[in-house]
Motif scaffolding. Sequence first.
Motif, PDB file in Angstrom:
ATOM      1  N   TRP A 125      23.816 -39.815   0.369  1.00  0.00           N
ATOM      2  CA  TRP A 125      22.557 -40.115  -0.332  1.00  0.00           C
ATOM      3  C   TRP A 125      21.603 -40.929   0.530  1.00  0.00           C
ATOM      4  CZ3 TRP A 125      21.776 -45.332  -0.697  1.00  0.00           C
ATOM      5  CH2 TRP A 125      22.913 -46.162  -0.705  1.00  0.00           C
ATOM      6  N   GLN A 126      22.132 -41.567   1.597  1.00  0.00           N
ATOM      7  CA  GLN A 126      21.246 -42.368   2.446  1.00  0.00           C
ATOM      8  C   GLN A 126      20.415 -41.498   3.386  1.00  0.00           C
ATOM      9  OE1 GLN A 126      24.543 -45.103   3.681  1.00  0.00           O
ATOM     10  NE2 GLN A 126      22.907 -46.611   3.705  1.00  0.00           N
ATOM     11  N   PRO A 128      18.607 -38.523   3.075  1.00  0.00           N
ATOM     12  CA  PRO A 128      19.613 -38.022   2.150  1.00  0.00           C
ATOM     13  C   PRO A 128      19.937 -36.552   2.413  1.00  0.00           C
ATOM     14  CG  PRO A 128      17.466 -37.945   1.109  1.00  0.00           C
ATOM     15  CD  PRO A 128      17.244 -38.419   2.525  1.00  0.00           C
ATOM     16  N   ILE A 130      20.217 -33.624   0.185  1.00  0.00           N
ATOM     17  CA  ILE A 130      19.948 -33.222  -1.206  1.00  0.00           C
ATOM     18  C   ILE A 130      20.685 -31.910  -1.491  1.00  0.00           C
ATOM     19  CG2 ILE A 130      18.148 -32.685  -2.916  1.00  0.00           C
ATOM     20  CD1 ILE A 130      17.366 -35.275  -1.785  1.00  0.00           C
ATOM     21  N   SER A 133      22.712 -29.383  -8.409  1.00  0.00           N
ATOM     22  CA  SER A 133      23.538 -30.222  -9.296  1.00  0.00           C
ATOM     23  C   SER A 133      24.863 -29.554  -9.640  1.00  0.00           C
ATOM     24  CB  SER A 133      22.777 -30.514 -10.593  1.00  0.00           C
ATOM     25  OG  SER A 133      21.648 -31.283 -10.288  1.00  0.00           O
ATOM     26  N   VAL A 166      23.629 -35.663  -2.672  1.00  0.00           N
ATOM     27  CA  VAL A 166      23.013 -36.302  -3.835  1.00  0.00           C
ATOM     28  C   VAL A 166      22.141 -35.254  -4.534  1.00  0.00           C
ATOM     29  CG1 VAL A 166      21.093 -37.275  -2.464  1.00  0.00           C
ATOM     30  CG2 VAL A 166      21.712 -38.323  -4.655  1.00  0.00           C
ATOM     31  N   SER A 167      22.209 -35.240  -5.851  1.00  0.00           N
ATOM     32  CA  SER A 167      21.472 -34.210  -6.599  1.00  0.00           C
ATOM     33  C   SER A 167      20.040 -34.672  -6.854  1.00  0.00           C
ATOM     34  CB  SER A 167      22.172 -33.948  -7.933  1.00  0.00           C
ATOM     35  OG  SER A 167      21.979 -35.055  -8.787  1.00  0.00           O
ATOM     36  N   PRO A 168      19.167 -33.752  -7.243  1.00  0.00           N
ATOM     37  CA  PRO A 168      17.794 -34.143  -7.583  1.00  0.00           C
ATOM     38  C   PRO A 168      17.782 -35.192  -8.704  1.00  0.00           C
ATOM     39  CG  PRO A 168      17.965 -31.764  -7.394  1.00  0.00           C
ATOM     40  CD  PRO A 168      19.352 -32.295  -7.301  1.00  0.00           C
ATOM     41  N   ASN A 170      19.667 -37.615  -8.793  1.00  0.00           N
ATOM     42  CA  ASN A 170      20.103 -38.862  -8.158  1.00  0.00           C
ATOM     43  C   ASN A 170      21.581 -39.191  -8.376  1.00  0.00           C
ATOM     44  OD1 ASN A 170      19.120 -40.628  -6.331  1.00  0.00           O
ATOM     45  ND2 ASN A 170      18.595 -42.229  -7.827  1.00  0.00           N
ATOM     46  N   ASN A 171      22.378 -38.178  -8.642  1.00  0.00           N
ATOM     47  CA  ASN A 171      23.816 -38.396  -8.764  1.00  0.00           C
ATOM     48  C   ASN A 171      24.521 -37.911  -7.506  1.00  0.00           C
ATOM     49  OD1 ASN A 171      23.783 -39.299 -11.554  1.00  0.00           O
ATOM     50  ND2 ASN A 171      23.168 -37.180 -12.011  1.00  0.00           N
TER      51      ASN A 171
END
Length: 384
Positions: A125-126, A128, A130, A133, A166-168, A170-171
């Motif tokens: 996520w850093q 990131p 993407i 989901s 990381v998903s759109p 934010n998970n």
Amino acid sequence: MHKYIVMKFGGSTLSDINKINNCANKIISKFNDYFPIVVVSAMGDTTQNLSNLISKITSQPTSLVDSANPIMSQYNQHANSIKSTTIQSNIATDLILSTGEMVSAGMLSLSLNAKNYKSQPVCGWQMPMITNSNHGSAKIEKLSKNYINSLIQNQTIPIITGFQGVSPANNITTLGKEGSDLTAVALADQFNAHCYIYKSVDGVFTCDPNSNPGQKINQLSYDNMQIASEHGAQVIYHRAVKYAKKHNVKIFIQSAFTKANGTTISNSPSNQNIITKQRAFLTILNQNNPIPNGHAFISYDQKWCLFSNQKELQNYLEICDAKIQNPKHIKITLIHPQKIIKENFIQIAKKYSSIYSCMESYSWICVQSKHVKDLERELHIGFI
Ligand SMILES: Nc1ncnc2c1ncn2[C@@H]1O[C@H](COP(=O)(O)OP(=O)(O)O)[C@@H](O)[C@H]1O
Ligand SMILES: N[C@@H](CC(=O)OP(=O)(O)O)C(=O)O
């Protein structure tokens, strides 16, 4: 000349502190020629242990199932039921499963820092990275280079958590079992680098080197490797091979522990096949090789025979007065009246193992219980 090298270390190469230090030395050994971008998997069996932990609290299967695999998922009853898990459980599951990679990224960074090489762990996520989901087998949608570039400019070696996006929404998502390979290939594509995948084995073999002696393959095409991966060869994630083919990323599979040349995977044609355990496997019968219930064994040089369980086989061996020729190989003379010729054996082996090679060295195939009935039928109808 490539400026960067992507180096991915698998779980078995990072399973203890000595091994982590060994990986750090491997990274340092490349440092003069390239700037290393490192991807790590979780230490040893960490991800599997996390998955076991998850299954203690939820009756739903965890997402550590290769549901993205078109072939293996047919055989996995769990894969379909994943769809029925709630989105919240999937989010929690992926968060837990992704933690193993964070520990190894931190540990390998510490090891490099202790050796006076600047290094920093980086989570999915850093960056990131993407993904969509689709928890458990998420698809990479966008990989941003900025954060990694800022570390490189500061001469800091990034140690990136594989398997994690990381998903759109934010998970944290995970890319699927063995998904760190996909992280590595995607980074190699972004940074125009070759992708080195370090393992506990010297490369890709004609069959699993930990089960049977096979030959190391020097050169494999993307297509050959992808077929083998989809059929259960554990060497590399099938989606990583597909991605590499699409983006023309050259992959080198090498040992983290030896200097062996390893296997190159590229678009050069190859006709090398790999035996996998999807439906059948070649076996050497010996006392250390436990035989699962309900498997069938056939042999071309002797006769064929089906056993419904291990006890039955053992009784049979006693009747046959099996002689141990060498400690690793029991030669059995089956007294069953049916005989199968080598060509038919090979035909069956090809069909039941889907992929076939180096059959010369083996005289037995072992067929998984669920396919025994088919085999029995074919032996009777087709060949005898
Ligand atoms: N054809 C094959 N060639 C090489 N390894 C194979 C093959 N089929 C199965 N394997 C298994 O794949 C495993 C992959 O290596 P390993 O280093 O354990 O993976 P990881 O990247 O998870 O650390 C080995 O334990 C090996 O037994
Ligand atoms: N740790 C994850 C991701 C992975 O890629 O593992 P490995 O590189 O050890 O196969 C898994 O076990 O699936």
